[in-house]
Design a protein around this motif. Structure first.
Motif, PDB file in Angstrom:
ATOM      1  N   VAL A 106      38.447  60.744  54.493  1.00  0.00           N
ATOM      2  CA  VAL A 106      38.539  59.861  53.322  1.00  0.00           C
ATOM      3  C   VAL A 106      38.752  58.418  53.768  1.00  0.00           C
ATOM      4  CG1 VAL A 106      39.278  61.536  51.579  1.00  0.00           C
ATOM      5  CG2 VAL A 106      40.981  60.511  53.111  1.00  0.00           C
ATOM      6  N   SER A 107      38.190  58.047  54.902  1.00  0.00           N
ATOM      7  CA  SER A 107      38.425  56.698  55.414  1.00  0.00           C
ATOM      8  C   SER A 107      37.864  55.632  54.476  1.00  0.00           C
ATOM      9  CB  SER A 107      37.824  56.547  56.818  1.00  0.00           C
ATOM     10  OG  SER A 107      36.425  56.752  56.810  1.00  0.00           O
ATOM     11  N   GLY A 165      27.333  66.903  51.327  1.00  0.00           N
ATOM     12  CA  GLY A 165      27.819  65.580  50.949  1.00  0.00           C
ATOM     13  C   GLY A 165      26.848  64.788  50.106  1.00  0.00           C
ATOM     14  N   LEU A 166      25.556  64.872  50.432  1.00  0.00           N
ATOM     15  CA  LEU A 166      24.555  64.139  49.657  1.00  0.00           C
ATOM     16  C   LEU A 166      24.551  64.584  48.201  1.00  0.00           C
ATOM     17  CD1 LEU A 166      21.458  63.958  52.048  1.00  0.00           C
ATOM     18  CD2 LEU A 166      22.742  62.026  51.105  1.00  0.00           C
ATOM     19  N   ALA A 167      24.717  65.886  47.988  1.00  0.00           N
ATOM     20  CA  ALA A 167      24.742  66.396  46.620  1.00  0.00           C
ATOM     21  C   ALA A 167      26.087  66.122  45.955  1.00  0.00           C
ATOM     22  CB  ALA A 167      24.445  67.892  46.618  1.00  0.00           C
ATOM     23  N   ALA A 168      27.175  66.200  46.733  1.00  0.00           N
ATOM     24  CA  ALA A 168      28.512  66.035  46.157  1.00  0.00           C
ATOM     25  C   ALA A 168      28.782  64.604  45.719  1.00  0.00           C
ATOM     26  CB  ALA A 168      29.573  66.479  47.165  1.00  0.00           C
ATOM     27  N   GLU A 169      28.223  63.619  46.422  1.00  0.00           N
ATOM     28  CA  GLU A 169      28.574  62.229  46.123  1.00  0.00           C
ATOM     29  C   GLU A 169      28.099  61.788  44.743  1.00  0.00           C
ATOM     30  OE1 GLU A 169      26.907  59.339  48.703  1.00  0.00           O
ATOM     31  OE2 GLU A 169      24.833  59.765  48.157  1.00  0.00           O
ATOM     32  N   ASP A 215      33.006  59.609  52.120  1.00  0.00           N
ATOM     33  CA  ASP A 215      32.510  59.553  53.496  1.00  0.00           C
ATOM     34  C   ASP A 215      31.313  60.482  53.670  1.00  0.00           C
ATOM     35  OD1 ASP A 215      34.534  57.838  54.076  1.00  0.00           O
ATOM     36  OD2 ASP A 215      35.594  59.149  55.473  1.00  0.00           O
ATOM     37  N   LEU A 216      30.271  59.964  54.307  1.00  0.00           N
ATOM     38  CA  LEU A 216      29.121  60.764  54.713  1.00  0.00           C
ATOM     39  C   LEU A 216      28.872  60.488  56.188  1.00  0.00           C
ATOM     40  CD1 LEU A 216      26.402  60.411  51.900  1.00  0.00           C
ATOM     41  CD2 LEU A 216      27.685  62.459  52.504  1.00  0.00           C
ATOM     42  N   THR A 224      41.031  66.369  52.661  1.00  0.00           N
ATOM     43  CA  THR A 224      41.188  65.709  51.364  1.00  0.00           C
ATOM     44  C   THR A 224      39.834  65.516  50.696  1.00  0.00           C
ATOM     45  OG1 THR A 224      43.138  64.561  52.222  1.00  0.00           O
ATOM     46  CG2 THR A 224      42.176  63.700  50.195  1.00  0.00           C
ATOM     47  N   LYS A 225      38.802  65.251  51.489  1.00  0.00           N
ATOM     48  CA  LYS A 225      37.459  65.117  50.918  1.00  0.00           C
ATOM     49  C   LYS A 225      37.039  66.402  50.217  1.00  0.00           C
ATOM     50  CE  LYS A 225      33.762  65.122  53.564  1.00  0.00           C
ATOM     51  NZ  LYS A 225      32.680  64.697  54.494  1.00  0.00           N
TER      52      LYS A 225
END
Length: 447
Positions: free
Chosen positions: A48-49, A110-114, A124-125, A236-237
């Protein structure tokens, strides 16, 4: 002592890094009290930076500067920023190439989640995860991506497995652009999503036009859980992704739980729910449909924790392999358990044999529980010499032999130097733990 400190640091980052408005007072202030080296590692480990940096930029510039002074943090941030800069152009290229080839490609993980985040840039990806239906689609698309400057990552070889139940060949090609500051790495999955040692979550798609589309939140949730389970680490992500899903009324939670039970991850998911319940987002979880549905589910053992993380991951993976194998027979359970115990205890790096075996090495049987690495023939010399530079050498070996078709684009050749996998991308040397150098065999006069 450091592991104890890391546990506390990750807990502090979690309090400051959950997505939403319910951040506890002083959560950001507690980050300033942590040693900068431990804080930087915790931010990367919790993934989660971007979100925390945005919050710190409000008045803690000195802390932000100190974080970028840490080598691991700076390298991870460079990779994340590269994704942000080049993501759209790379995805546009993939959409065009896939459309021309008649291949359907899905953006996953990640691409779908964002897309669920109102501010997408705070998630973050580290790379671009994509899915295609078959290994043949993956090979054909990779051939196009190679012409656009991508190539196989010589630190993470392509690999394949085969589902004994469906006969589907599945796996992953890792492709990069060769320089950290350039375009992001592509993880190209095919045939479904591999789950730990020997599980497979099948494609969850209907008819799709050629080109790029995105998994919706329902399709993507099993992959988010499976990815965390593979690492045996809940970040956390991951919890932010789950929290946003809880706010989406379209999610069918009963369907998700059935899918997780099918791949024996329901007990791991219980840990995700419990960890979300321990964050400032607990009210969101408690008011959702999940608590009564998970009430009778027993959490997986060992639990994912910072202490003894590698050992916990090994034990959880071995237990999971047994559970999946036992669904078929106790004999299969023994095979999956023992193979998982061996494979996950070490670092799983393919090593070049110092002395070639006779006869040449054979292609291992393609099954769920054997990860067969496909090492490009042009890279084997580099692997032997420990060279991680650019690929050099011919892609095809000057050998012939009995051929066996594995798919439209995969052909196994039983040659004098050992079994070779031939594709339009070149020849590959199959390996699990060790590999022989076919070029060395040829130079020694093996015909």
């Amino acid at each position: 002592m450091r592991k104890h400190s890391m546990h506390a640091a990750r807990a502090a980052v979690r309090s400051a890094g959950v997505y939403g408005d319910s951040i506890a007072d002083g959560a950001l202030s507690r980050l300033s009290a942590l040693p900068i080296s431990i804080l930087s590692d915790a931010l990367i480990d919790e993934k989660v930076s971007s979100l925390v940096l945005e919050r710190l930029n409000g008045g803690r510039a000195g802390l932000v500067s100190g974080l970028y002074g840490q080598a691991r943090f700076a390298e991870a941030r460079a990779r994340i920023e590269a994704v942000k800069r080049h993501k759209d152009e790379v995805l546009q290229m993939i959409d065009q190439q896939a459309g021309e080839l008649g291949i359907s490609v899905w953006a996953i993980k990640g691409l779908a989640a964002e897309s669920a985040y109102p501010e997408r840039m705070v998630r973050d990806l580290g790379d671009l995860d994509l899915m295609v239906a078959t290994v043949d689609d993956a090979i054909r698309l990779t051939a196009r991506l190679r012409t656009a400057g991508y190539d196989f990552d010589n630190l993470e070889w392509p690999w394949v497995k085969k589902s004994l139940e469906s006969g589907v060949i599945y796996g992953q090609f890792n492709l990069n652009d060769g320089a950290l500051e350039n375009r992001p790495t592509i993880d190209l999955h095919f045939g479904g999503y591999s789950v730990r040692h020997c599980g497979l979550h099948p494609l969850d798609t209907g008819e799709q036009e050629p080109g790029l589309s995105y998994y919706d939140i329902q399709q993507n949730l099993p992959l988010i859980v499976a990815n965390a389970a593979g690492d045996h680490d809940i970040t956390t992500k991951d919890l932010n992704d789950l929290a946003l899903a809880l706010q989406n009324p379209s999610v069918d939670w009963d369907r998700l739980l059935r899918q997780l039970e099918a791949i024996k991850l329901l007990e791991f998911f219980k840990h995700m729910a419990e960890q979300l319940d321990a964050t400032p987002l607990r009210r969101l979880y408690r008011d959702s449909a999940l608590p009564p549905r998970l009430k009778k589910v027993r959490a997986e053992t060992p639990a994912p924790r910072v202490s003894l993380m590698r050992h916990r991951r090994w034990a959880a993976t071995v237990r999971h392999a047994y559970a999946l194998g036992a669904r078929h027979s106790y004999a299969r359970a023994m095979v999956t358990t023992l193979s998982a115990a061996r494979y996950y205890w070490g670092h799983r790096m393919v090593k070049v044999r110092s002395r070639a075996v006779r006869p040449g090495p054979r292609l291992p049987r393609l099954v769920n529980w054997t990860c067969v690495r496909l090492i490009p023939a042009a890279m084997v010399k580099q692997l032997r010499n420990g060279d991680d530079g650019a690929v050099a050498g011919p892609s095809f070996l000057p050998v012939r032999g009995i051929q066996r078709s594995l798919s439209a684009e995969l052909t196994a050749i039983r040659s004098p130097v050992g079994d070779i996998i031939r594709t339009c991308l070149g020849d590959f040397v199959p390996a699990v733990y060790h590999v022989d150098d076919p070029w060395q065999r040829l130079s020694e006069g093996t015909k």
